[in-house]
Design a protein around this motif. Structure first.
Motif, short mmCIF file in Angstrom:
data_model
loop_
_atom_site.label_atom_id
_atom_site.label_comp_id
_atom_site.label_asym_id
_atom_site.label_seq_id
_atom_site.Cartn_x
_atom_site.Cartn_y
_atom_site.Cartn_z
N GLU A 30 0.92 -1.08 0.00
CA GLU A 30 -0.10 0.05 0.05
C GLU A 30 0.90 1.13 -0.01
O GLU A 30 0.79 2.15 -0.68
CB GLU A 30 -0.94 -0.03 1.19
N LEU A 64 2.46 1.81 -3.51
CA LEU A 64 1.61 2.06 -4.55
C LEU A 64 1.15 3.69 -4.31
O LEU A 64 1.04 4.52 -5.15
CB LEU A 64 0.27 1.40 -4.42
N LEU A 65 0.92 4.11 -2.90
CA LEU A 65 0.65 5.40 -2.64
C LEU A 65 1.89 6.40 -2.80
O LEU A 65 1.52 7.48 -3.14
CB LEU A 65 0.32 5.57 -1.02
N PHE A 72 1.52 6.95 -6.45
CA PHE A 72 -0.06 7.48 -6.81
C PHE A 72 -0.58 8.13 -5.61
O PHE A 72 -1.47 7.47 -5.14
CB PHE A 72 -0.97 6.30 -7.57
N ALA A 109 -4.25 8.36 -4.97
CA ALA A 109 -5.48 7.35 -5.16
C ALA A 109 -5.53 6.67 -3.95
O ALA A 109 -5.20 6.93 -2.74
CB ALA A 109 -4.56 6.29 -5.87
N ILE A 136 -6.16 3.15 -2.22
CA ILE A 136 -5.70 1.74 -2.36
C ILE A 136 -6.63 0.64 -1.92
O ILE A 136 -6.89 0.88 -0.47
CB ILE A 136 -4.23 1.53 -1.99
N GLU A 174 -6.39 -2.83 -6.04
CA GLU A 174 -7.00 -1.83 -6.84
C GLU A 174 -6.84 -0.43 -6.56
O GLU A 174 -6.65 0.00 -5.38
CB GLU A 174 -8.70 -1.99 -6.63
N VAL A 175 -6.29 0.19 -7.48
CA VAL A 175 -5.86 1.60 -7.26
C VAL A 175 -7.10 2.40 -8.04
O VAL A 175 -7.25 2.44 -9.18
CB VAL A 175 -4.57 1.83 -8.08
N TYR A 230 5.32 -3.72 -9.09
CA TYR A 230 4.74 -2.84 -8.24
C TYR A 230 5.23 -3.42 -6.77
O TYR A 230 4.96 -2.82 -5.55
CB TYR A 230 3.32 -2.68 -8.16
N VAL A 279 -2.81 -5.91 -10.29
CA VAL A 279 -3.17 -4.26 -9.93
C VAL A 279 -4.06 -3.84 -11.15
O VAL A 279 -3.72 -4.05 -12.25
CB VAL A 279 -1.66 -3.56 -9.95
N PHE A 293 -6.37 -0.54 -12.30
CA PHE A 293 -6.61 0.86 -11.97
C PHE A 293 -7.95 1.39 -12.34
O PHE A 293 -8.37 0.82 -13.54
CB PHE A 293 -5.50 1.60 -13.03
#
Lengths: 180, 306
Positions: free
Chosen positions: B244, B247-248, B251, B254, B256, B268-269, B284, B298, B300
């Motif tokens: 998480e 990904l943050l 993005f 976003a 997550i 899921e983003v 990722y 992953v 989006f």
């Protein structure tokens, strides 16, 4: 609901699994467990000398009082095995039997309440009392299956030292008990 | 390979399957040994039921592992059988909790009714032997195989990220505790402390319930699409937290959402467009590349109105 755009995947990069993280912790925990058991054994084993003992001290009381209370269920056949059983218990404890007759329900209730030390009688193999009192192996039996009628002794549940003594005596005086 | 198990796990999985067959064999010897000397003791009955229950996780693991290894993706099962393990974990958790509660009830009733357990004697090699000694021997024997197997299971469970195997490993590893309680119960009974038997049984059943509830919390979290949980607790796993954060970092605007399907994680983003270049989900993965197989997807989801 939002549109869900899944990106097409290129081939996965090559990877190799690595070693786990907790092997050290596991080894330590097992060693810890073993140590406690070993320590417990050191303290408990000396206490194991003389097992089993009776919660209500039946055997000790019998030896001290030099007598044991026997309930003889009315209608029990007067067999040689029963007389030899009482004789063998007398020989092993140095106590004399004090026999009183009665109905099986009353005698077994007295037994489970600790008012009698031993009840002798002919009981069904599948007797409803089999979890409430401890029966010896049968001294003699007639019939077969769970409806067989067995001549045997009953003791108060949990008096394991006394139970073991009467069981041993039963095996000594009866071929039938030895075979169980 | 068209099964749901990542290729790099196949060797480890086969190793775990072999170990679980050994686990079943040794557990069966324990069940027989304990069963032969049960008697009236509540402790022995509880310990025996616990040992018998011990076959549920390995059996569920073996069924799930066979399906994961051999089961192919199909029109009816497009994701293969990656969640069978989770289902097995749930079944094992329900069995553990239910039986644990039943055993506790029995122990408390026996204690309240002041039931005195009778442990008589048997003839062994021509000698009258107190059955309690055989119970103690059986209890001691029952301590050894689980400890050794649990020790071997744990690293495999971590490599496979397998909660079922991990729960089994922890149960086996902690077996010395119930074994010690069982031994104390029988010795206490022999010393004439009638209550020791029921108290030991209650302690063992509390341990069974604790294992069951932990497993139940983790397994239901997976079934209702909760965040991926740690192997040994119902807390969010380090892997999921790291993913998480990763990904943050890329993005920041976003949202997550992570969920777990068996040993795999799906992300899921929400609220951002996918990056221009196409990447495999494993790219990722934040750290420890060897565990990147965990990230299976992953997705989006762009902002509404775009």
């Amino acid at each position: 609901m939002d549109g869900n755009a899944v990106v097409p995947h290129p081939p996965a990069p090559e990877t190799t699994p690595t070693l786990a993280r907790s092997e050290w912790a596991t080894t330590k925990s097992v060693a810890f467990g073993m140590r406690w058991i070993a320590l417990g054994a050191v303290f408990l084993l000396p206490a194991c000398h003389g097992l089993p003992q009776d919660p209500e001290d039946t055997l000790e009381n019998v030896r001290t009082a030099r007598q044991f209370r026997v309930g003889l269920v009315a209608g029990t056949p007067d067999t040689l095995e029963l007389r030899r059983l009482l004789g063998e218990i007398e020989r092993q404890t140095g106590a004399r039997p004090r026999v009183a007759g009665g109905g099986s329900e009353a005698l077994l209730t007295d037994l489970s309440e600790g008012k009698t030390d031993l009840v002798l009688g002919a009981f069904a193999k599948d007797s409803p009392w089999k979890t409430k009192v401890a029966f010896t192996p049968p001294l003699r039996s007639t019939g077969s299956g769970k409806h067989a009628i067995e001549v045997k002794a009953a003791m108060q549940n949990g008096e394991n030292s006394w139970i073991m003594l009467v069981e041993r005596a039963s095996r000594k005086v009866s071929q039938s008990a030895r075979e169980r | 390979m068209n099964s749901s198990l990542p290729d790099e796990l196949r060797g480890v999985m086969r190793e775990a399957i072999r170990l679980e067959y050994w686990n079943l064999f040794w557990t069966a010897t324990i069940i027989v040994a304990m069963g032969l000397v049960l008697g009236q003791s509540q402790t022995m009955k509880t310990a025996w039921v616990e040992d018998t229950l011990g076959v549920v996780p390995p059996i569920m693991f073996l069924i799930a592992a066979k399906m994961e290894l051999k089961g192919r993706r199909s029109k009816k099962f497009p994701f293969g059988f990656e969640r069978v393990n989770g289902l097995g974990f749930f079944v094992a958790a329900v069995a553990l909790t239910a039986v644990g509660l039943l055993l506790l009830y029995n122990a408390v009733v026996a204690l309240a009714a002041a039931e005195h357990a009778s442990v008589g004697s048997i003839v062994l090699f021509g000698k009258d032997v107190w059955l309690g000694w055989l119970m103690i021997a059986a209890q001691l024997y029952s301590l050894v195989p689980p400890m050794l197997i649990g020790r071997k299971e744990l690293p495999l469970a971590e490599k496979l990220n397998d909660k079922l195997l991990h729960t089994d490993a922890l149960m086996n590893k902690a077996n010395w505790l119930t074994g010690a309680a069982g031994l104390a119960g029988i010795i206490g009974l022999g010393l004439g402390w009638w209550w020791a038997d029921s108290v030991a049984a209650a302690i063992i059943s509390l341990d069974v319930i604790s294992d069951g509830v932990k497993a139940l919390r983790s397994s239901t979290a997976e079934l209702v699409d909760g965040s991926p949980r740690a192997l040994s607790s119902p807390q969010v796993s380090e892997d999921a937290q790291g993913l998480e954060d990763r990904l943050l970092e890329e993005f920041p605007s976003a949202t997550i959402r992570l969920r777990e399907t068996g040993r795999l994680i799906r992300a899921e983003v929400h609220g951002v467009h996918p990056p221009a270049e196409h990447r495999h989900p494993r790219q990722y993965w934040p750290k420890e590349e060897s565990r990147a197989w965990r990230l299976a997807q992953v997705s989006f989801i762009p902002p509404a109105g775009d």
